[in-house]
Design a protein around this motif. Structure first.
Motif, PDB file in Angstrom:
ATOM      1  N   ASP A  63       1.968   0.634  -3.255  1.00 47.81           N
ATOM      2  CA  ASP A  63       3.143   0.018  -2.641  1.00 47.81           C
ATOM      3  C   ASP A  63       4.382   0.884  -2.863  1.00 47.81           C
ATOM      4  O   ASP A  63       5.237   0.996  -1.965  1.00 47.81           O
ATOM      5  N   GLU A  64       4.475   1.498  -4.042  1.00 44.74           N
ATOM      6  CA  GLU A  64       5.612   2.376  -4.319  1.00 44.74           C
ATOM      7  C   GLU A  64       5.575   3.616  -3.432  1.00 44.74           C
ATOM      8  O   GLU A  64       6.615   4.062  -2.912  1.00 44.74           O
ATOM      9  N   ILE A  65       4.379   4.179  -3.260  1.00 48.23           N
ATOM     10  CA  ILE A  65       4.245   5.359  -2.400  1.00 48.23           C
ATOM     11  C   ILE A  65       4.590   5.006  -0.952  1.00 48.23           C
ATOM     12  O   ILE A  65       5.286   5.745  -0.264  1.00 48.23           O
ATOM     13  N   ALA A  66       4.090   3.848  -0.498  1.00 47.26           N
ATOM     14  CA  ALA A  66       4.367   3.416   0.878  1.00 47.26           C
ATOM     15  C   ALA A  66       5.872   3.243   1.093  1.00 47.26           C
ATOM     16  O   ALA A  66       6.421   3.675   2.111  1.00 47.26           O
ATOM     17  N   LYS A  67       6.536   2.640   0.132  1.00 48.80           N
ATOM     18  CA  LYS A  67       7.978   2.435   0.244  1.00 48.80           C
ATOM     19  C   LYS A  67       8.722   3.770   0.236  1.00 48.80           C
ATOM     20  O   LYS A  67       9.665   3.980   1.001  1.00 48.80           O
ATOM     21  N   LYS A  68       8.259   4.691  -0.602  1.00 50.70           N
ATOM     22  CA  LYS A  68       8.909   5.998  -0.716  1.00 50.70           C
ATOM     23  C   LYS A  68       8.870   6.754   0.602  1.00 50.70           C
ATOM     24  O   LYS A  68       9.827   7.433   0.977  1.00 50.70           O
ATOM     25  N   HIS A  69       7.737   6.639   1.319  1.00 48.87           N
ATOM     26  CA  HIS A  69       7.570   7.387   2.566  1.00 48.87           C
ATOM     27  C   HIS A  69       7.755   6.511   3.808  1.00 48.87           C
ATOM     28  O   HIS A  69       7.493   6.955   4.921  1.00 48.87           O
ATOM     29  N   ASP A  70       8.188   5.262   3.595  1.00 48.57           N
ATOM     30  CA  ASP A  70       8.403   4.319   4.694  1.00 48.57           C
ATOM     31  C   ASP A  70       7.126   4.135   5.511  1.00 48.57           C
ATOM     32  O   ASP A  70       7.126   4.255   6.746  1.00 48.57           O
ATOM     33  N   LEU A  71       6.036   3.830   4.808  1.00 52.82           N
ATOM     34  CA  LEU A  71       4.732   3.665   5.444  1.00 52.82           C
ATOM     35  C   LEU A  71       4.188   2.256   5.205  1.00 52.82           C
ATOM     36  O   LEU A  71       4.655   1.536   4.328  1.00 52.82           O
ATOM     37  N   LYS A  72       3.172   1.899   5.975  1.00 55.06           N
ATOM     38  CA  LYS A  72       2.515   0.608   5.820  1.00 55.06           C
ATOM     39  C   LYS A  72       1.277   0.744   4.927  1.00 55.06           C
ATOM     40  O   LYS A  72       0.563   1.740   4.993  1.00 55.06           O
ATOM     41  N   VAL A  73       1.045  -0.277   4.103  1.00 55.30           N
ATOM     42  CA  VAL A  73      -0.225  -0.393   3.393  1.00 55.30           C
ATOM     43  C   VAL A  73      -1.146  -1.191   4.296  1.00 55.30           C
ATOM     44  O   VAL A  73      -0.933  -2.383   4.534  1.00 55.30           O
ATOM     45  N   LEU A  74      -2.153  -0.519   4.842  1.00 51.50           N
ATOM     46  CA  LEU A  74      -3.008  -1.139   5.852  1.00 51.50           C
ATOM     47  C   LEU A  74      -4.086  -2.037   5.252  1.00 51.50           C
ATOM     48  O   LEU A  74      -4.451  -3.047   5.841  1.00 51.50           O
ATOM     49  N   ALA A  75      -4.606  -1.643   4.093  1.00 50.66           N
ATOM     50  CA  ALA A  75      -5.692  -2.413   3.484  1.00 50.66           C
ATOM     51  C   ALA A  75      -5.851  -2.014   2.028  1.00 50.66           C
ATOM     52  O   ALA A  75      -5.555  -0.880   1.638  1.00 50.66           O
ATOM     53  N   LYS A  76      -6.310  -2.975   1.233  1.00 48.66           N
ATOM     54  CA  LYS A  76      -6.686  -2.732  -0.156  1.00 48.66           C
ATOM     55  C   LYS A  76      -8.141  -3.180  -0.294  1.00 48.66           C
ATOM     56  O   LYS A  76      -8.433  -4.376  -0.221  1.00 48.66           O
ATOM     57  N   LEU A  77      -9.020  -2.210  -0.466  1.00 49.50           N
ATOM     58  CA  LEU A  77     -10.457  -2.496  -0.454  1.00 49.50           C
ATOM     59  C   LEU A  77     -10.981  -2.729  -1.865  1.00 49.50           C
ATOM     60  O   LEU A  77     -10.634  -1.994  -2.793  1.00 49.50           O
ATOM     61  N   PRO A  78     -11.829  -3.716  -2.023  1.00 42.81           N
ATOM     62  CA  PRO A  78     -12.389  -3.993  -3.347  1.00 42.81           C
ATOM     63  C   PRO A  78     -13.543  -3.051  -3.691  1.00 42.81           C
ATOM     64  O   PRO A  78     -14.098  -2.383  -2.813  1.00 42.81           O
ATOM     65  N   ILE A  79     -13.851  -2.993  -4.965  1.00 43.61           N
ATOM     66  CA  ILE A  79     -15.091  -2.340  -5.387  1.00 43.61           C
ATOM     67  C   ILE A  79     -16.212  -3.325  -5.082  1.00 43.61           C
ATOM     68  O   ILE A  79     -16.271  -4.414  -5.641  1.00 43.61           O
TER      69      ILE A  79
END
Length: 278
Positions: free
Chosen positions: A229-245
């Motif tokens: 989330d921090e990286i997405a905010k830094k580059h103004d990007l969307k987090v599309l999905a968080k995949l489980p193990i």
């Protein structure tokens, strides 16, 4: 440029000037019989984050929605796409060009392992040769009426990603990462490379984000807290999905049955991709 060129562009012909302007244009056209609507690159800053798995699952997801999908396996030295789909037959060709191999559900796939005599034979080639092979998968393979082509690129910011970005008309990339802070730092390199080359970034996908206990349903952060989330905010990007193990997904890929995976993690991604096709 003429052999007698005096380097004076003021007196140069129009044709010569155009050639000089285009000398750094490395773009390649697909095979004349190909028809490809959208090309999506799947990249990562480093290996081991499940990029090929994400590529496969995206192709399967869009295929289930009724789109004709294809995978160009650009990971020449570590191809895993044919294994995930259980493909054992080899690619064939004619005087017209090469043809991709179809998966059980009709996904078109081209990979170096579909050309090798044995799928365990190593590809011991230098970077420029590998880059040229990826370009040939674009220019010499006949991709018939593809809605979405997903390019599984090798990790990092080396020869092949550079070749793909320069020679193939990529409509956007999806960056795959995992929760570790080190991986997240390296992802920023991949993001910055795309920004430098003016490649649209569709968003980020975090793999191995958590493990959900099958007994109590509690989520466990096996690799620590996420930084996506921090990286997405830094580059103004969307987090599309968080995949489980999910051991079932790994087992499906190992058995060549990735097309049978069960999960709705890519619904948001699918909607974004559908918008690109309109």
């Amino acid at each position: 440029m003429s052999e007698n060129c005096n380097q004076s562009c003021n007196t140069c012909s129009k044709d010569c000037a155009e050639r000089r302007e285009n000398k750094n244009d490395f773009s390649e056209k697909p095979h004349e019989m190909s028809k490809i609507k959208k090309v999506i690159g799947i990249v990562s800053g480093k290996g081991g984050v499940g990029k090929s798995m994400v590529t496969s699952m995206l192709a399967v997801t869009m295929n289930r929605l009724g789109y004709h999908t294809a995978i160009l396996d650009g990971d020449i030295t570590g191809p895993s796409i044919p294994k995930a789909f259980g493909i054992k037959e080899k690619a064939r060709g004619s005087e017209l060009g090469m043809f991709p191999v179809k998966s059980k559900t009709g996904i078109d796939i081209m990979s170096i392992n579909l050309l090798l005599e044995n799928d365990t034979d190593p590809v011991v080639w230098r970077g420029p040769v590998i880059g040229n092979v990826v370009k040939q998968f674009w220019t010499d393979v006949i991709w018939n009426d593809v809605d979405f082509m997903f390019i599984d690129m090798p990790p990092g910011t080396g020869d092949v990603p550079l070749t793909v970005f320069q020679s193939i008309a990529v409509d956007g990339i999806i960056v795959v990462t995992s929760p570790q802070e080190l991986v997240s730092m390296i992802v920023s390199k991949a993001v910055k490379m795309a920004e430098m080359m003016n490649i649209p970034i569709i968003g980020l996908v975090e793999n191995m984000s958590y493990f959900q206990c099958p007994d109590c349903g509690k989520e466990h952060k096996i690799f620590g807290n996420s930084n996506i989330d921090e990286i997405a905010k830094k580059h103004d990007l969307k987090v599309l999905a968080k995949l489980p193990i999910n051991p079932k997904i790994a087992a499906a890929a190992d058995k060549g049955m990735i097309e049978l995976f069960d999960g709705d993690w890519f619904e948001a991604v699918a909607k974004i991709l559908e918008e690109k096709l309109r």
